[in-house]
Design an enzyme around this catalytic site. Structure first.
Site, mmCIF file in Angstrom:
data_model
loop_
_atom_site.group_PDB
_atom_site.id
_atom_site.type_symbol
_atom_site.label_atom_id
_atom_site.label_comp_id
_atom_site.label_asym_id
_atom_site.label_seq_id
_atom_site.Cartn_x
_atom_site.Cartn_y
_atom_site.Cartn_z
ATOM 1 N N ARG A 58 21.545 6.109 -14.173
ATOM 2 C CA ARG A 58 20.236 5.440 -14.038
ATOM 3 C C ARG A 58 20.416 3.945 -13.764
ATOM 4 N NH1 ARG A 58 17.568 3.522 -18.133
ATOM 5 N NH2 ARG A 58 18.162 5.125 -19.618
ATOM 6 N N TYR A 111 -1.073 2.023 2.570
ATOM 7 C CA TYR A 111 -0.819 3.404 2.156
ATOM 8 C C TYR A 111 -1.718 3.686 0.941
ATOM 9 C CZ TYR A 111 1.826 7.487 0.742
ATOM 10 O OH TYR A 111 2.185 8.751 0.404
ATOM 11 N N ASP A 183 5.660 -4.005 2.893
ATOM 12 C CA ASP A 183 5.984 -2.586 3.031
ATOM 13 C C ASP A 183 6.450 -2.410 4.479
ATOM 14 O OD1 ASP A 183 6.006 0.143 3.473
ATOM 15 O OD2 ASP A 183 4.220 0.542 2.261
ATOM 16 N N LYS A 208 10.617 8.267 5.243
ATOM 17 C CA LYS A 208 10.169 8.182 6.628
ATOM 18 C C LYS A 208 11.364 7.846 7.543
ATOM 19 C CE LYS A 208 6.422 8.805 4.285
ATOM 20 N NZ LYS A 208 5.561 7.752 3.813
HETATM 21 C C1 LIG Z 1 4.914 7.361 2.562
HETATM 22 C C2 LIG Z 1 4.613 5.939 2.343
HETATM 23 C C3 LIG Z 1 4.709 5.346 1.074
HETATM 24 C C4 LIG Z 1 5.025 6.147 -0.173
HETATM 25 O O1 LIG Z 1 6.303 6.682 -0.145
HETATM 26 P P1 LIG Z 1 6.765 8.047 -0.870
HETATM 27 O O2 LIG Z 1 8.185 8.155 -0.483
HETATM 28 O O3 LIG Z 1 5.907 9.147 -0.332
HETATM 29 O O4 LIG Z 1 6.556 7.858 -2.332
HETATM 30 C C5 LIG Z 1 4.460 3.982 0.980
HETATM 31 N N1 LIG Z 1 4.129 3.239 2.048
HETATM 32 C C6 LIG Z 1 4.000 3.793 3.290
HETATM 33 C C7 LIG Z 1 3.606 2.921 4.437
HETATM 34 C C8 LIG Z 1 4.242 5.147 3.477
HETATM 35 O O5 LIG Z 1 4.113 5.678 4.699
#
Ligand SMILES: *Cc1c(COP(=O)(O)O)cnc(C)c1O
Length: 393
Positions: A58, A111, A183, A208
């Site tokens: 962890r 998001y 982000d 992604k």
């Molecule tokens: C998918 C996504 C998230 C969240 O990520 P997870 O891996 O699903 O927890 C945050 N920001 C954006 C822009 C995303 O596309």
């Protein structure tokens, strides 16, 4: 040659700096919860930080660390903090940087869960937030209060593809002593590196583009400075939203092909966007690479290419959206993005179906809006697929 001197594509393959002592070119999966100390002194030194040893997964693990190092190098940051998911990264940032009485300004089109958890849960602990279109920086200025601590930006934003000028946002943040967070999920470091523009913290849903194969959920935070890195790393360790070694191995494998995947997807996306823009059943297309995009010039300035996320509005609204969803054959009808396969979704009937009409209006979600994540298939097949789907409307 040190990694410092390597260029982006070479870093994808050779970055990270963790060499296996058995000679494996691939960082092995250290599928273990704990690590054996040589003796009592060594244990004490690991805990005091005197030696850079491993204690417990962890806290740190070599497989995970290799991935953290690579992504931190790609973003140009001091260090990376891998998390179980993108939302693990979001909540580590909120908890690490905001206290009761603090205020955050964020992009309105973020998001969804990044916003709902702030408004519904973090508000219970006395954290305030204001959501504005950060592409309009005057609105950011107007929203600043004496207790504003954090400026949280998603660019390009989800799903409106609005683009915020990061250099200008950093200037405002500096004037008011705000911490800046981006982000960077929609772009990945292949396209945009906000830390180089003065942003303090970048994070990803590695689910992604970075992993890119739609088979893992994962997140990563990258801090520009050591102090910020340590603050967020300590928070993540105690929150317990750490990544698993097997997950890290898979994402690391995906990261190696980031450039060639994105290069193809970006080229495809330009052609798909141009095709859609001239189609009579499409009212408008939002893609940073089109000169019709309102922030096309800013995209040119801060992005190395335009990504592969396209939003478009169908003539015929809600029903037209459903008809297209039911008739595409190659693009898969699914949420998520950034994988090798093209994905299509209709926010009004899917991701945003529970949002109130006013909420949808504010977030720019119209009834005929379609979001398309362009994959790496042959672009002619993608266009033919859209052509036959649009013909059904
Ligand atoms: C998918 C996504 C998230 C969240 O990520 P997870 O891996 O699903 O927890 C945050 N920001 C954006 C822009 C995303 O596309």
């Amino acid at each position: 040659m040190s990694n410092e001197k390597l260029k982006f594509n070479s870093r994808l393959i050779h970055g990270g700096g963790i060499k296996d002592d058995k000679g494996s070119p691939i960082v092995p999966i250290y599928q273990t919860s704990t690590f054996i100390f040589d003796n009592a002194d060594h244990g004490a030194q690991c805990f005091s930080g005197e030696v850079d040893g491993y204690i417990y997964t962890r806290l740190r693990n070599p497989t995970i660390r290799a991935l953290e190092n690579v992504v931190a190098e790609l973003e140009g940051g001091y260090g990376g903090i891998a998390t179980a998911s993108g939302m693990g990264a979001v909540n580590t940032i909120y908890m690490g940087l905001l206290s009761a009485g603090d205020h955050m300004i964020s992009s309105a089109a973020v998001y969804g869960p990044s916003r709902t958890i702030m408004e519904n849960q973090w508000s219970r602990f006395g954290v305030e937030s204001t959501y504005v279109n950060t592409a309009e920086l005057d609105k950011v200025r107007d929203a600043i209060k004496p207790n504003t601590k954090l400026l949280y930006i998603e660019t390009p934003a989800n799903p409106t593809i609005d683009i915020t000028d990061l250099e200008e946002a950093v200037k405002i943040a500096k004037e008011h002593n705000l911490i800046t967070v981006v982000d960077n999920t929609f772009s990945s470091p292949y396209i945009q590196r906000p830390l180089e523009l003065g942003i303090d913290v970048v994070f990803h849903s590695m689910t992604k583009f970075l992993n890119g194969h739609a088979d893992v959920v994962a997140g990563m935070i990258i801090a520009r400075e050591k102090e910020m890195f340590e603050k967020l790393h300590n928070m993540m360790k105690n929150l317990g939203c750490n990544m698993d070694p097997h997950q890290a191995f898979l994402v690391h494998r995906g990261v190696k092909t980031l450039s060639i995947r994105q290069e193809r997807a970006n080229q495809n996306a330009i052609k798909v966007a141009e095709y859609l823009e001239q189609h009579p059943k499409v009212r408008w297309v939002r893609f940073p690479g089109l000169s019709s995009h309102p922030q096309h010039e800013i995209a040119k300035k801060q992005m190395d290419s335009y990504g592969s996320m396209i939003s478009f509005e169908l003539e015929g609204g809600y029903n037209a959206g459903k008809i297209l969803m039911n008739n595409v054959k190659i693009a898969l009808l699914a949420v998520s993005l950034g994988g090798v396969e093209s994905l299509i979704q209709h926010p009004a009937s899917m991701t945003h179906s529970k949002v109130s009409p006013e909420g949808k209006l504010k977030a720019g979600i119209t009834d005929g809006l379609v979001r398309y994540s362009v994959g790496i298939e042959d672009v002619d097949d993608l266009i033919n697929d859209l052509e036959q789907g649009l013909a059904q409307i």
